[in-house]
Design a protein around this motif. Structure first.
Motif, PDB file in Angstrom:
ATOM      1  N   SER A  67       0.856  -1.180   0.000  1.00 17.74           N
ATOM      2  CA  SER A  67       0.000   0.000   0.000  1.00 17.74           C
ATOM      3  C   SER A  67       0.893   1.232   0.000  1.00 17.74           C
ATOM      4  CB  SER A  67      -0.929   0.014   1.221  1.00 17.74           C
ATOM      5  OG  SER A  67      -0.188   0.134   2.418  1.00 17.74           O
ATOM      6  N   GLU A  68       0.382   2.321  -0.524  1.00 15.68           N
ATOM      7  CA  GLU A  68       1.180   3.540  -0.612  1.00 15.68           C
ATOM      8  C   GLU A  68       0.303   4.758  -0.357  1.00 15.68           C
ATOM      9  OE1 GLU A  68       1.259   4.460  -5.353  1.00 15.68           O
ATOM     10  OE2 GLU A  68       2.475   2.765  -4.652  1.00 15.68           O
ATOM     11  N   TRP A  76      -3.451   3.868  -1.301  1.00 15.08           N
ATOM     12  CA  TRP A  76      -3.769   2.900  -2.340  1.00 15.08           C
ATOM     13  C   TRP A  76      -3.207   1.531  -1.974  1.00 15.08           C
ATOM     14  CZ3 TRP A  76      -6.759   4.961  -6.176  1.00 15.08           C
ATOM     15  CH2 TRP A  76      -6.726   6.346  -6.332  1.00 15.08           C
ATOM     16  N   VAL A  77      -3.836   0.497  -2.496  1.00 12.95           N
ATOM     17  CA  VAL A  77      -3.337  -0.871  -2.351  1.00 12.95           C
ATOM     18  C   VAL A  77      -2.943  -1.370  -3.727  1.00 12.95           C
ATOM     19  CG1 VAL A  77      -3.910  -3.243  -1.716  1.00 12.95           C
ATOM     20  CG2 VAL A  77      -4.749  -1.347  -0.329  1.00 12.95           C
ATOM     21  N   ARG A  78      -1.695  -1.822  -3.854  1.00 12.75           N
ATOM     22  CA  ARG A  78      -1.191  -2.332  -5.124  1.00 12.75           C
ATOM     23  C   ARG A  78      -1.650  -3.779  -5.318  1.00 12.75           C
ATOM     24  NH1 ARG A  78       0.815   0.717  -9.271  1.00 12.75           N
ATOM     25  NH2 ARG A  78       1.721   2.623  -8.420  1.00 12.75           N
ATOM     26  N   ILE A  79      -2.469  -4.008  -6.345  1.00  8.83           N
ATOM     27  CA  ILE A  79      -2.883  -5.359  -6.700  1.00  8.83           C
ATOM     28  C   ILE A  79      -1.820  -6.014  -7.578  1.00  8.83           C
ATOM     29  CG2 ILE A  79      -4.697  -6.744  -7.775  1.00  8.83           C
ATOM     30  CD1 ILE A  79      -5.524  -5.352  -5.220  1.00  8.83           C
ATOM     31  N   SER A  80      -1.185  -5.202  -8.419  1.00 10.87           N
ATOM     32  CA  SER A  80      -0.086  -5.648  -9.267  1.00 10.87           C
ATOM     33  C   SER A  80       0.829  -4.447  -9.473  1.00 10.87           C
ATOM     34  CB  SER A  80      -0.610  -6.178 -10.608  1.00 10.87           C
ATOM     35  OG  SER A  80      -1.247  -5.138 -11.334  1.00 10.87           O
ATOM     36  N   LYS A  81       1.866  -4.619 -10.294  1.00 13.11           N
ATOM     37  CA  LYS A  81       2.792  -3.517 -10.526  1.00 13.11           C
ATOM     38  C   LYS A  81       2.120  -2.336 -11.211  1.00 13.11           C
ATOM     39  CE  LYS A  81       7.046  -6.233 -10.731  1.00 13.11           C
ATOM     40  NZ  LYS A  81       8.235  -6.604 -11.552  1.00 13.11           N
ATOM     41  N   LYS A  82       1.106  -2.612 -12.019  1.00 12.68           N
ATOM     42  CA  LYS A  82       0.470  -1.558 -12.798  1.00 12.68           C
ATOM     43  C   LYS A  82      -0.895  -1.145 -12.271  1.00 12.68           C
ATOM     44  CE  LYS A  82       2.779  -2.788 -17.146  1.00 12.68           C
ATOM     45  NZ  LYS A  82       2.586  -3.142 -18.577  1.00 12.68           N
ATOM     46  N   ARG A  83      -1.486  -1.933 -11.386  1.00 16.95           N
ATOM     47  CA  ARG A  83      -2.848  -1.646 -10.955  1.00 16.95           C
ATOM     48  C   ARG A  83      -2.922  -1.458  -9.441  1.00 16.95           C
ATOM     49  NH1 ARG A  83      -6.698  -1.982 -14.657  1.00 16.95           N
ATOM     50  NH2 ARG A  83      -6.221  -2.961 -16.662  1.00 16.95           N
ATOM     51  N   HIS A 135      -9.578  -5.778 -10.881  1.00 18.04           N
ATOM     52  CA  HIS A 135      -8.206  -5.280 -10.927  1.00 18.04           C
ATOM     53  C   HIS A 135      -7.197  -6.421 -10.870  1.00 18.04           C
ATOM     54  CE1 HIS A 135     -10.093  -1.395 -10.134  1.00 18.04           C
ATOM     55  NE2 HIS A 135      -8.943  -0.837 -10.468  1.00 18.04           N
ATOM     56  N   LEU A 136      -7.531  -7.475 -10.149  1.00 19.10           N
ATOM     57  CA  LEU A 136      -6.618  -8.610 -10.045  1.00 19.10           C
ATOM     58  C   LEU A 136      -6.434  -9.290 -11.389  1.00 19.10           C
ATOM     59  CD1 LEU A 136      -4.959 -10.242  -7.959  1.00 19.10           C
ATOM     60  CD2 LEU A 136      -6.931 -11.748  -7.711  1.00 19.10           C
ATOM     61  N   TYR A 137      -7.506  -9.356 -12.184  1.00 15.55           N
ATOM     62  CA  TYR A 137      -7.456 -10.016 -13.486  1.00 15.55           C
ATOM     63  C   TYR A 137      -7.435  -9.027 -14.649  1.00 15.55           C
ATOM     64  CZ  TYR A 137      -8.269 -14.542 -11.302  1.00 15.55           C
ATOM     65  OH  TYR A 137      -8.143 -15.686 -10.543  1.00 15.55           O
ATOM     66  N   SER A 138      -7.178  -7.741 -14.341  1.00 13.70           N
ATOM     67  CA  SER A 138      -7.115  -6.705 -15.383  1.00 13.70           C
ATOM     68  C   SER A 138      -8.364  -6.718 -16.253  1.00 13.70           C
ATOM     69  CB  SER A 138      -5.861  -6.899 -16.252  1.00 13.70           C
ATOM     70  OG  SER A 138      -4.691  -6.848 -15.469  1.00 13.70           O
TER      71      SER A 138
END
Length: 216
Positions: A67-68, A76-83, A135-138
């Motif tokens: 999270s950032e 925010w919580v990062r689900i992946s590097k881009k999302r 978001h996990l599966y884009s």
């Protein structure tokens, strides 16, 4: 006194090149250091040089999520590097509502501002689970309806893999966040996420210390 030879295993010989010959093939043996499960705080910069305070949860299985907190005091919580998704979506997916969130944080004004800035009203845990799943599966552009299979898939791919702290991770998190959760509770709880967010806010305002994630 009786002496007996005990076989402990095969230890390969190192050759002059610093490698080991195992089954006729030259191999290099290295030690793998696993980071202790728990939560770690750091300050990182993106490709544009914009810095943000981050917290990384390392699970007992090795999975992790980050999270950032940005300069606008959004978390925010990062689900992946881009999302990434708002921390509110994660908390609502874990069973909390807006009232629960505001009543159980030390800085409700900041969370109230996050609620006001959130795009799209997500009130139910079902909607939040669907949003996490997208978001996990884009699949943010796909119309998905909540179902039991989606819930089980999210539990398997996200919560079980990234949020299982284990006994050591639970102890480390309790110490870091000043919590009193029983060590038999091995999974990340909503109160862990709330306390971690509070700690992120304190660090961003200079009231806490950053961690060295590689410190032994």
């Amino acid at each position: 006194v009786q002496e007996e030879a005990v076989r402990l295993g095969s230890i390969p010989w190192m050759n002059s090149q610093g490698t080991f010959i195992i089954n006729g093939i030259a191999r290099v043996l290295i030690n793998q250091i696993l980071r202790s499960p728990g939560i770690y705080y750091n300050r990182e910069s993106d490709q544009k040089g914009v810095s943000a305070y981050t917290s990384t949860v390392i699970s007992d299985r090795g999975g992790r999520f980050k999270s950032e907190m940005d300069k606008r005091d959004r978390i925010w919580v990062r689900i992946s590097k881009k999302r990434k998704v708002s921390i509110l979506i994660l908390l609502i997916a874990m069973g909390l509502n807006r009232k629960d969130i505001l009543q159980n944080v030390r800085y409700p004004k900041i969370f109230s501002n996050i609620l006001k800035k959130q795009k799209g009203a997500i009130e139910s845990s079902e909607d939040a689970i669907v949003e996490l799943y997208k978001h996990l599966y884009s699949a943010t552009d796909v119309d998905i309806v909540f179902s039991e299979s989606i819930f089980k898939e999210l539990q398997k791919r996200f919560f079980q893999h990234r949020c299982e702290l284990g006994r050591i991770g639970r102890r480390n998190s309790n110490i870091k966040l000043a919590l009193d959760v029983p060590e038999t509770e091995h999974f990340l709880l909503p109160q862990d996420v709330l306390a971690a967010a509070d700690h992120s806010i304190e660090i961003s305002y200079g009231m806490g210390n950053l961690d060295d994630i590689d410190h032994l």
